[in-house]
Design an enzyme around this catalytic site. Sequence first.
Site, PDB file in Angstrom:
ATOM      1  N   ASP A  32       0.825  -1.209   0.000  1.00 15.76           N
ATOM      2  CA  ASP A  32       0.000   0.000   0.000  1.00 15.76           C
ATOM      3  C   ASP A  32       0.860   1.260   0.000  1.00 15.76           C
ATOM      4  OD1 ASP A  32      -2.382   1.489   0.078  1.00 15.76           O
ATOM      5  OD2 ASP A  32      -2.251   1.676   2.251  1.00 15.76           O
ATOM      6  N   GLU A  75       3.831  -8.112   7.479  1.00 21.52           N
ATOM      7  CA  GLU A  75       2.527  -8.704   7.183  1.00 21.52           C
ATOM      8  C   GLU A  75       2.624  -9.860   6.189  1.00 21.52           C
ATOM      9  OE1 GLU A  75      -0.139  -5.571   6.041  1.00 21.52           O
ATOM     10  OE2 GLU A  75      -0.257  -4.766   8.077  1.00 21.52           O
ATOM     11  N   TYR A 106      -5.965  -3.011  12.721  1.00 16.78           N
ATOM     12  CA  TYR A 106      -6.787  -1.823  12.469  1.00 16.78           C
ATOM     13  C   TYR A 106      -8.230  -2.063  12.902  1.00 16.78           C
ATOM     14  CZ  TYR A 106      -2.829  -0.053   9.821  1.00 16.78           C
ATOM     15  OH  TYR A 106      -1.586   0.398   9.454  1.00 16.78           O
ATOM     16  N   GLU A 148       1.638  -1.048  13.901  1.00 16.17           N
ATOM     17  CA  GLU A 148       0.721  -0.257  13.072  1.00 16.17           C
ATOM     18  C   GLU A 148      -0.655  -0.273  13.705  1.00 16.17           C
ATOM     19  OE1 GLU A 148       0.458  -0.995   8.859  1.00 16.17           O
ATOM     20  OE2 GLU A 148       2.613  -1.407   8.682  1.00 16.17           O
TER      21      GLU A 148
END
Length: 474
Positions: A46, A291, A344, A380
């Site tokens: 991303d 990740e 998230y 994150e």
Amino acid sequence: MPGRENRLTIVVNNVLNWQTLPPGRIKTFEDEKHPEGYRVQEYFHDFFNYAGLHRPVKLYRTSGLFIQDITVTTDVQGESGLVRYSIDCSQPEGEVRVRLLDEDGKQAAAGKGSSGTLQVKNARLWKPLGAYLYTLHVELLNPDGQLADHYQLQTGIRTVKVEGTRFLINGEPFYFKGFGKHEDSDIRGKGLDHAVNVKDFNLLRWINANSFRTSHYPYAEELLDMADREGIVVIGEVPAVGFTFFNYNEKVYTPDQANEETLAHHHDVLRDLIARDKNHPSVVMWSLANEAATFQDEAVPYFRQLADTARRLDPQRPITIVQWPLPDKCKVAQFFDVICVNRYYSWYQDPGALELVEHQVEWELTNWYRNFGKPVIMTEYGADAIAGFHQDPPVMFTEEYQEELLTRYHNVFDRLNFVIGEHVWAFADFATKQGITRINGNKKGVFTRQRQPKAAARMLRSRWGEMGEYPEKL
């Protein structure tokens, strides 16, 4: 050719496949809706896949006898600092002399030979937000006693260790306060920009941060030099991002995707990272991937080999891998010293449900610790916020929502003594490929791409300033 004009041509290529890092693939179209031969580059990370030269290219010449490499490791014994050095030279005939100077230019220690240990009495230690740098001068003499080469390397004396649930720098517990960030700005994109780097470090100081991760690739050497001088702690990461489809049913490690050739390249970039950045006192830990699909059985031998390589090349620093799968799915955390987690909640999971954040974060982090017994850093967490977009009660994409989401994560971190750090995603907004989930880039920065603060930046400045250097829970 000597005596003639020579041309050096550099070829760059930003095409990604499963044997590059980061990986990607070329998608071809054979339907009537697309022109014949139409192809697009797909990638799974991303941030924008810039092309071109991102950093300076320098050409220099040496004599036949020159210094090839320097390795420095440090230790502390009482009031003394130990600086162990190893010098590789192009030929064995030369004589090596070393001198260590303090910041005032006074000699702190000296020695001879291609390897040895320098003892620095009453050593000044390199500390987070309190850097002190010595300069190691290495001189190489030819068989006639004449100076053939001279190199100077700044170094800091400090120790790093993971002990129980604590991360120790110079024997003191350290709590990571900072960000994942990107090399990304207006005009230059990913290109080296000294003015932007100075601005970023000023903002790190302003917001009371003490660290960042080089997500998701090695940053410019100039940036690490600045981290050394400013006392900013760095987690150095290889460019292994995009190793998952965020779907437990899709395989990543297959003969035609992440295969033996990919693993060989992964080893190469890991070796390159450690070889380049091993002497930076600011770099305290290596991250071997971001990740990745660590839930697959094939990930076990893949990352076991990488972990073994990292420990062999640098026994001094802890290693980590940044996790995406849930703790009961991960198969490789046992190979690493610290659990780093990206999550998230209330954004990609249960969007808008701020009331769930604390329950979900505490449930997950507790299970990471229960399953593996290692300290945890949340590397994150965050929410997109469009600067100037406000609403009460807070809704997604407002500055208020970003601030409230971060605050609820922090409430959990403060309750868990095995949590040793918080890296907000992200430091500043950055460019991404076009897509329906991105509004002219990723807006999770607490600063805009132009480095202007959102409401969350002021909240973090207050929180991290009040926490001090050593939070009470440590």
